[in-house]
Design an enzyme around this catalytic site. Structure first.
Site, PDB file in Angstrom:
ATOM      1  N   LYS B  25       0.825  -1.203   0.000  1.00 28.99           N
ATOM      2  CA  LYS B  25       0.000   0.000   0.000  1.00 28.99           C
ATOM      3  C   LYS B  25       0.862   1.257   0.000  1.00 28.99           C
ATOM      4  O   LYS B  25       0.682   2.154  -0.815  1.00 28.99           O
ATOM      5  CB  LYS B  25      -0.928  -0.016   1.226  1.00 28.99           C
ATOM      6  N   ARG B  95      -3.109   3.285   8.389  1.00 35.16           N
ATOM      7  CA  ARG B  95      -3.462   2.011   7.775  1.00 35.16           C
ATOM      8  C   ARG B  95      -2.303   1.019   7.757  1.00 35.16           C
ATOM      9  O   ARG B  95      -1.160   1.393   7.537  1.00 35.16           O
ATOM     10  CB  ARG B  95      -3.883   2.236   6.319  1.00 35.16           C
ATOM     11  N   GLY B 104      -8.106  -7.066   4.525  1.00 41.02           N
ATOM     12  CA  GLY B 104      -8.995  -7.143   5.670  1.00 41.02           C
ATOM     13  C   GLY B 104      -8.433  -7.896   6.852  1.00 41.02           C
ATOM     14  O   GLY B 104      -9.101  -8.007   7.893  1.00 41.02           O
ATOM     15  N   MET B 106      -5.572  -7.275   8.608  1.00 47.79           N
ATOM     16  CA  MET B 106      -5.006  -6.414   9.646  1.00 47.79           C
ATOM     17  C   MET B 106      -5.914  -5.206   9.823  1.00 47.79           C
ATOM     18  O   MET B 106      -6.900  -5.033   9.123  1.00 47.79           O
ATOM     19  CB  MET B 106      -3.591  -6.003   9.255  1.00 47.79           C
ATOM     20  N   ARG B 338      -3.686  -1.377  -6.252  1.00 45.85           N
ATOM     21  CA  ARG B 338      -2.902  -2.609  -6.098  1.00 45.85           C
ATOM     22  C   ARG B 338      -3.312  -3.549  -7.227  1.00 45.85           C
ATOM     23  O   ARG B 338      -4.367  -3.365  -7.839  1.00 45.85           O
ATOM     24  CB  ARG B 338      -3.159  -3.266  -4.739  1.00 45.85           C
ATOM     25  N   HIS B 457     -16.179  -7.918   1.018  1.00 43.00           N
ATOM     26  CA  HIS B 457     -15.196  -8.851   1.571  1.00 43.00           C
ATOM     27  C   HIS B 457     -15.405 -10.269   1.041  1.00 43.00           C
ATOM     28  O   HIS B 457     -14.474 -10.926   0.556  1.00 43.00           O
ATOM     29  CB  HIS B 457     -15.325  -8.837   3.103  1.00 43.00           C
ATOM     30  N   ARG B 565      -1.119 -47.335 -12.753  1.00 44.49           N
ATOM     31  CA  ARG B 565      -1.140 -48.262 -11.603  1.00 44.49           C
ATOM     32  C   ARG B 565      -1.963 -49.484 -11.963  1.00 44.49           C
ATOM     33  O   ARG B 565      -3.062 -49.343 -12.508  1.00 44.49           O
ATOM     34  CB  ARG B 565      -1.759 -47.577 -10.383  1.00 44.49           C
ATOM     35  N   SER B 782      11.737 -43.138 -12.065  1.00 43.18           N
ATOM     36  CA  SER B 782      10.604 -42.256 -11.826  1.00 43.18           C
ATOM     37  C   SER B 782      10.496 -42.077 -10.318  1.00 43.18           C
ATOM     38  O   SER B 782      10.353 -43.049  -9.581  1.00 43.18           O
ATOM     39  CB  SER B 782       9.327 -42.870 -12.400  1.00 43.18           C
ATOM     40  N   GLY B 784       8.981 -41.647  -7.004  1.00 46.87           N
ATOM     41  CA  GLY B 784       7.686 -41.812  -6.358  1.00 46.87           C
ATOM     42  C   GLY B 784       7.703 -40.943  -5.121  1.00 46.87           C
ATOM     43  O   GLY B 784       8.028 -41.387  -4.030  1.00 46.87           O
ATOM     44  N   ASP B 787       5.717 -41.922  -1.599  1.00 46.09           N
ATOM     45  CA  ASP B 787       6.339 -42.869  -0.680  1.00 46.09           C
ATOM     46  C   ASP B 787       7.685 -42.354  -0.201  1.00 46.09           C
ATOM     47  O   ASP B 787       8.060 -42.553   0.946  1.00 46.09           O
ATOM     48  CB  ASP B 787       6.501 -44.239  -1.352  1.00 46.09           C
ATOM     49  N   CYS B 850       6.489 -39.060 -10.476  1.00 49.96           N
ATOM     50  CA  CYS B 850       5.088 -39.423 -10.689  1.00 49.96           C
ATOM     51  C   CYS B 850       4.270 -39.401  -9.398  1.00 49.96           C
ATOM     52  O   CYS B 850       3.198 -39.972  -9.341  1.00 49.96           O
ATOM     53  CB  CYS B 850       4.977 -40.780 -11.375  1.00 49.96           C
ATOM     54  N   TYR B 870      10.687 -35.168 -16.958  1.00 50.35           N
ATOM     55  CA  TYR B 870       9.242 -34.981 -16.984  1.00 50.35           C
ATOM     56  C   TYR B 870       8.649 -35.077 -15.588  1.00 50.35           C
ATOM     57  O   TYR B 870       9.282 -35.590 -14.668  1.00 50.35           O
ATOM     58  CB  TYR B 870       8.561 -35.998 -17.914  1.00 50.35           C
TER      59      TYR B 870
END
Lengths: 897, 897
Positions: B25, B95, B104, B106, B338, B457, B565, B782, B784, B787, B850, B870
């Site tokens: 601001k 402000r 809104g 603060m 803004r 708001h 899968r 790849s 995972g 996991d 993946c 990728y």
């Protein structure tokens, strides 16, 4: 590989340093030949030959065969007989031998070169047709079994039959005509083999070499190498040597001796022999041999020569030697020498004695004792009273030879399947053992045989494995078919209880109480461990949760407690009540009553903990005690969910009392709310400390109170607080902030500002990767290698072993069980990262390891190399760790040079 | 910090680049002042000031206060009034404003400088006592609420009461004497605050600055920053500016406008205003404002000036601007500008349009659209037929303002607790919303209000969050106390079904069917994504298990399947039968009958799999399809153990049929034998492939057969075989050897030697650490990441979220949920190690990811930086990933420069 590669080495071309190429047997034969000992002339086909053979899909390289023939010519010249000569034939032995001793695992063939013609030549030349026939039947038997895969049991049946017919106790009592009959029937059996029995001596030799090479990959050799962690790609050499004969009559014989007692380490020639026999008769345990001392009176010259050679060999190799010898018509030959397998007790005594004798240095002594085997010294003994009672009750079955020390009470197992079924509890009972019994011996806890001497297969193998054994208990009859052992009308069946005392040779039916070993009385061990303490850099602590364990650890030489687990402390019934109260009421914390119960439960637990910690800190007075705050998930303190479901289902269907049903429902609800799909990765350790701080605060208060009590009593308590399972810097900061605040208040309340070391386990891979950031906030790291292994591999220890891990290890998908020996590729690398970056983040950081790997020598070596300050292991492993740490330090020095 | 640090910046000293120091601001006010826009004079207290304030335990630094007073003097001079002057007082606004917009969240205080004396001076100077009193009551209300923590609701009650008494609809209709009464009662309420109400203007200012600083750490601001991942240590600046007044009568007013439509992106001034009002009246939604277009006729000069300024501001900032303005007696002031929050649809359109207008470059356009928000474009719409039916049934409750697009069918939730309870299914219904409702809005799936306009708001916030909203539906009455919504006699209670259409503003009772969004018709999006495809280096694949998903992924622009899968394929009932048969009979494989059943079951499964793979490969014809061999543990294919126990207990107690009991016992036994304590770390994936090779072999056969079928049909299938859960080189070698052997045979059987790519998941920490050794044996890795995150952290995803992970994220023990965004410290580091060492081990290694992170922009950025080839994500995230990959590439370029 080009044709110029050399595959064959005369004994005179080799020496003891060429074990890689010539195998242990070949290298030592060469060394003995160089030293001028009476070794029959011979040569070695190197392991290069084996590798080329393997590369050619199990074909002998032509150049190798050429070299063999040339070398054989020299042997012929040296002996003055020709191979295959019908008039005066040279016979040879063809023996396996790899870099590492694998006793009995691979095959050898003796008396090679015999056929229907040469056997008569041998008879004529030796002027002893019975001897020649005995040698011939041995050759057919062994060759057919090893090279032609004939059924070995049928040969034994023929021999038994022949002995019965002749009314002979012993094969040595069979006459010429008995043997002619045996040979005829042996040939019939041999003809059922995989190829025709070769009569040409050179064909025999070629096939024998191939068979010995192939025996490297027989199943029992593979199993043995897996067990001993011997690489499978080393291959075997083949030693070919002129035969000398111990079966030429009463002035001949064969035997095995150790330069010191391999069971106790006592310094005296130890061994046994058989007159008029070949070596396999001793080793196989078919005949029970005579003690070596009797050789002195029977053949004093040979005995004296043997004593002299044994002494020289021990001095030369500077180690206890295991020597095979044959006496042919009064002339002594040494056929093999090697470092003798020995019990841990003997290893310790021998090593310490040899330092005293100026034979080896202290460092060498420390390296001589396999650290892992020190745990054998902790083998239990029978309780004297219990043993006396058993004897009074008539349960003493007899006394055999005390072949391998240790007392074992277990279950009779007669075949391999039984041994597998009972595992460590099995006491394998056999007439005698052979290499085929190896898998069963590996499984069983102890071995008993009715035949065989102290150098028999069973004896040698069990000593090497540190399992108790009694051999040659001829009073018992082992009926392998019916699965029974009988003695004087008493019959023990498979599954019955039996007890054997490997210290004394006594065997009892039923069980006998055992008492733990007391190593404090072993002066040699004490001395060796003192040397170890001087040599090592790593400090050794113990994992102990009770004052008793702490005292025991201290007696074993631990320099502190590296891991004091607090969860076990809650499982006594009177405490479990409080922790359950706490859990059930934490769930309804809105009500004031619940809050009251909760607070009171915590207070009760604090009293228990204060007294727990006081006891341990007092037992370790002056030494550090690392107390790990609660690690277990809370559901462990509730009954198992499955039993709750089952009981509730029954109570509902049977209309059980309403109040009971309601209570069970509530318990089940609580258990469900705490249940986790993967408790190992669950809400426990530091995660509980963060979300439920009351428990950690209670524990820290108890630690402070216990500390103050002891200081007030003039003691020197040294507690360290350790938080488990952390995964990163912010978590450690958050926990530390809470506990530091509390500690400040407590320090003031208790009248002195206590400074207690604060550290974390590093057991989550991410913590290792964030170690550089964590380190500035803590005084120490302690690697929790058990959990770190679980998470790094994604293995659940509770499940993996049985489901796939054993398979992985047996099939070399993993070189070792990573829960036993640290996996350096993964887990070790994470530890290295954490050590390096942790030290960078905090130069005064102390680093330890407190997983079970702390008692594993290879892992201790890793910990030394990676620069840890200490390892912590279970109290019984402290001696192992002390020695392993010394070996690591000495090894390090060697590596540095 | 020394006393020479400067804390205060006049607007003329700052510019738009100083957001860190002046907040968004303050920086933009400075920029506008520099540009000569009509901004009231003022200055900014920097975030350095905030930090010093925090360091001094919430005390204003004395030098800061001095600087404020000096700067204030300049404002006094510029305006020609003095602060606190009873005759002609300067009023100021105070402000908040931090680097990142937190609308809104603060606090700000307006009309500061009024007391019983100055209010009369203001009245005199403005010649409008009513205006002065209105300003005074606003000041008391806001100051008491923000700085003195007085009860805000009581002020509203007084106002309501005053309006009722006066018969006024609107506060603007209250008379002087009404206001005098209001002020009297407001002062009473204010006197119940935490300290006495200050009458001195300088005291007011000092307290106000402190209160604004403190509002940085109020709970809703903290919650918002957590949600938006804004760091908590940035702090806020404070802008202090001379007040201008929109409440001085009919020639005054205040409003908010966007330079383009923030909901659709349409290029036209968009906004609303209220005559005779102050700004908070518009934002709070208490009064429903007029569309901005009406300003043109009401105050044409001001409107034209506004249009001009708006255009200039957009051109200057080269982005859609959200502008606050006030008209004081016909004179226009700009109070704030803004970058406007906008829907994803608007963001895409605006970005693409601005490229067309030459305002920004393509790269800038790509960076303008938050990639994550593209998933909003996939928000469902209502099915037209279903909507028509609902209207016919009289379920249309009315039409409000279409404040934020998307259709939502859910459950009425009136307070925050309800929203929390129903979560995403909640449709939060409020009279209007304020910052206090933020937590409820974050939880709920959509928002409906009875009051407020399109810049209220509720509207601004929901557009920012991408949640559907309808606002200002004045036909409904929301009774917050009774938890009811009523309209024309229809009453919906909390928990009832409701449907809102954020595209049209329609609201229905009950549910309405939704249909997935069709993004193919969005030309702007298509264009943007084409630019993205040109800019990005990462290839985008999708995770898909069915031909339908595969086709969908392809339509979204996926360049292949990164993860197919195979376990889900077995869960259909007719297949589950076979897999259970297989499992139950594998347990008794000794009998021939069991073997037969087992083999047949495998064959049936192979048929199903062949057809599964044919379908997917055909859908992705010409593009790679990575098929992951079975990953799930086998127990997943049996009924849950708990239900088996319960049913068995009941069957036994009730004497159920014997055969049934026996079958249940057998199932339970099987389930128990497969059960694992920690299935996540269990016997699954590659471990099954090693120990039970039949299943993998069946799958590989099916892949080959499907491939051959398609090749024969003239297609171009590109299957790749991926093995999950591997942990090291030897395991990969072992699996590969088995599959290669099989593949060789199959290739020959099927008439062509197929070369199918073979790769592994890297999802076990140890695999990452052994990547260098694994790489030479595979074509691709790849990652995972799901996991890998579980194991690296030791978090069980099934449990962690609820038990502690949410707590960890909310308390900043973790910066983000590591299952949403890759944890670079731990998981990311392992990936880096594997990438580096994998490439070293195999230069042509292909690298992908993946896990679900593949659709998370921050994680995509990481994947780009670390050099992957990728990422693969769920089909709906493909567009997100395409854009994120482009942004990563552009960002990379920027970082490189």
């Amino acid at each position: 590989m080009t044709t110029t590669t050399r595959f064959v080495y005369r004994f005179r071309d080799g020496d003891a340093g060429m074990r890689d190429l010539l195998g242990g047997k070949g290298a030592n034969l060469s060394e003995m030949a160089r030293l001028g000992l009476p070794v029959p002339p011979g040569f070695v086909i190197s392991t290069d030959g084996f590798r080329e053979f393997a590369r050619l899909d199990q074909q002998l390289p032509e150049s190798l065969w050429q070299e063999v023939q040339e070398a054989l010519k020299e042997v012929e010249e040296a002996v003055g007989r020709r191979f295959g000569d019908p008039d005066n034939p040279l016979l040879v032995s063809v023996r396996s031998g790899s870099k590492f001793s694998m006793p009995g695992m691979m095959d050898s063939i003796l008396n090679l070169g015999l056929n229907d013609e040469t056997v008569e030549g041998l008879a004529k030349a030796a002027n002893d047709r019975r001897f020649a026939l005995d040698s011939y039947r041995r050759f057919i038997q062994l060759f057919a079994k090893v090279a032609l895969q004939a059924d070995a049991e049928r040969f034994e049946e023929v021999l038994t039959d022949a002995r019965t017919k002749a009314g002979a106790n012993d094969d040595a009592d069979l006459s010429e005509s008995d043997l002619e009959d045996v040979i005829r029937r042996f040939k019939e059996i041999a003809s059922t083999g995989t190829e025709p029995f070769p009569t040409d001596a050179r064909d025999q030799l070629r096939i024998a070499i191939r068979a010995v090479f192939e025996s490297w990959t027989n199943p029992r050799a593979i199993a043995y190498r897996n067990h001993q962690h011997i690489p499978h790609d080393l291959g075997t050499a083949v030693s070919i040597m002129a035969m000398v004969f111990g079966n030429t009559g009463p002035r001949s014989g064969t035997g095995v001796c150790f330069t010191r007692n391999p069971s106790t380490g006592e310094r005296a020639l130890f061994g046994e022999y058989l007159p008029n026999a070949q070596g396999e008769d001793v080793v196989s345990g078919v005949r029970t041999p005579k003690p070596i001392s009797e050789l002195e009176s029977e053949m004093p010259d040979s005995y004296n020569a043997l004593v002299e050679h044994a002494k020289n060999l021990e001095n030369h190799f500077r180690d206890l030697q295991d020597i095979e010898f044959t006496i042919e018509n009064g002339r002594l030959f040494i056929l093999q020498t090697r470092s003798g397998k020995r019990t841990a007790m003997a290893a310790v005594k021998t090593a310490v004695d040899m330092v005293g004798e100026g034979l080896i240095s202290r460092d060498e002594a420390l390296l001589r004792v396999p650290a892992d085997e020190l745990s054998q010294l902790l083998l239990p003994r029978f309780d004297d009273e219990s043993k006396e009672r058993a004897a009074k009750d008539g349960r003493l079955l007899g006394k055999g030879l005390n072949a391998s020390p240790g007392a074992a009470t277990g279950i009779v197992a007669i075949d391999g399947d039984d041994a597998e079924r009972y595992g460590e509890r099995a006491i394998l009972v056999r007439p005698e053992t052979s290499a085929d019994d190896m898998p069963a011996i590996l499984k069983a806890g102890a071995v008993l045989t009715s035949r065989g001497g102290i150098t028999s297969h069973a004896a040698v193998v069990t000593r090497g494995l540190g399992k108790p054994a009694v051999v040659g208990l001829s009073a018992i009859h082992v009926d392998t078919k019916r699965g029974e052992v009988s003695v004087d009308g008493i019959v023990l069946k498979t599954g019955d209880a039996i007890s054997i005392d490997g210290f004394t040779g006594e065997v009892f039916s039923g069980t006998i109480d055992t008492v733990p070993a007391d190593i404090s009385s072993n002066d040699d061990l004490r001395e060796l461990l003192e040397w170890a303490d001087e040599a090592r850099r790593l400090e050794i602590r113990a994992n102990a949760d009770t004052p008793e364990d702490a005292a025991r650890a201290r007696a074993f030489g631990a320099h502190g407690i590296g891991l004091c687990r607090t969860e076990h402390m809650f499982f006594q019934e009177e405490r479990l009540v409080h922790i359950r109260e706490m859990l059930m009421n934490a769930r309804h914390e809105s009500t004031e009553a619940a809050n009251g119960v909760y607070e009171n439960a915590l207070k009760s637990l604090e009293e228990y903990q204060t007294s727990d910690f006081r006891g341990i800190l007092e037992a370790m007075d002056g030494l550090p005690v690392v107390i790990r705050l609660l690690d277990a998930p809370l559901h462990e303190f509730l009954p198992p969910i499955e039993s709750l479901i089952e009981n509730l289902a029954i109570a509902r269907v049977t209309n059980g009392p309403e109040a009971e049903v309601r209570e069970m429902e509530e318990l089940l609800e609580a258990a469900r709310s705490l249940a986790e799909t993967n408790p190992m990765l669950g809400h426990r350790g530091s995660r509980l400390g963060v979300t439920n701080p009351d428990i950690y605060e209670m524990q820290v208060r108890a630690i402070f109170r216990a500390t103050k009590d002891l200081i007030d009593a003039g003691k020197d308590p040294q507690p360290e607080i350790m938080v488990p399972l952390v995964m990163g810097e912010a978590e450690v900061k958050s926990l530390k902030a809470g506990l530091t605040e509390l500690a400040k208040g407590l320090g003031e309340d208790l009248g002195r500002p206590a400074r207690i070391h604060f550290g974390t386990m590093i057991e989550v891979p991410r913590a290792a990767l964030d170690a550089g950031a964590i380190a500035p906030h803590v005084d120490f790291f302690s690697f929790g290698s058990n959990d770190l292994t679980q998470m790094t591999f994604g293995f659940s220890r509770d499940d993996a072993e049985e489901k796939f891990l054993r398979y992985y290890v047996e099939n070399e998908i993993l070189p070792r069980n990573p829960f036993e020996t640290i996996d350096e590729t993964g887990v070790g690398r994470l530890i290295e990262i954490a050590v390096k970056e942790g030290r960078k983040g905090n130069a005064s950081l102390q680093l330890g390891l407190c997983g079970e790997h702390g008692g594993d020598p290879l892992s201790v070596d890793f910990c030394h190399r990676v620069g840890l300050d200490y390892v912590s292991c279970s109290p019984p492993r402290v001696a192992v760790a002390r020695l392993a740490a010394a070996q690591a330090a000495i090894g390090q020095t060697e590596r540095d040079v």
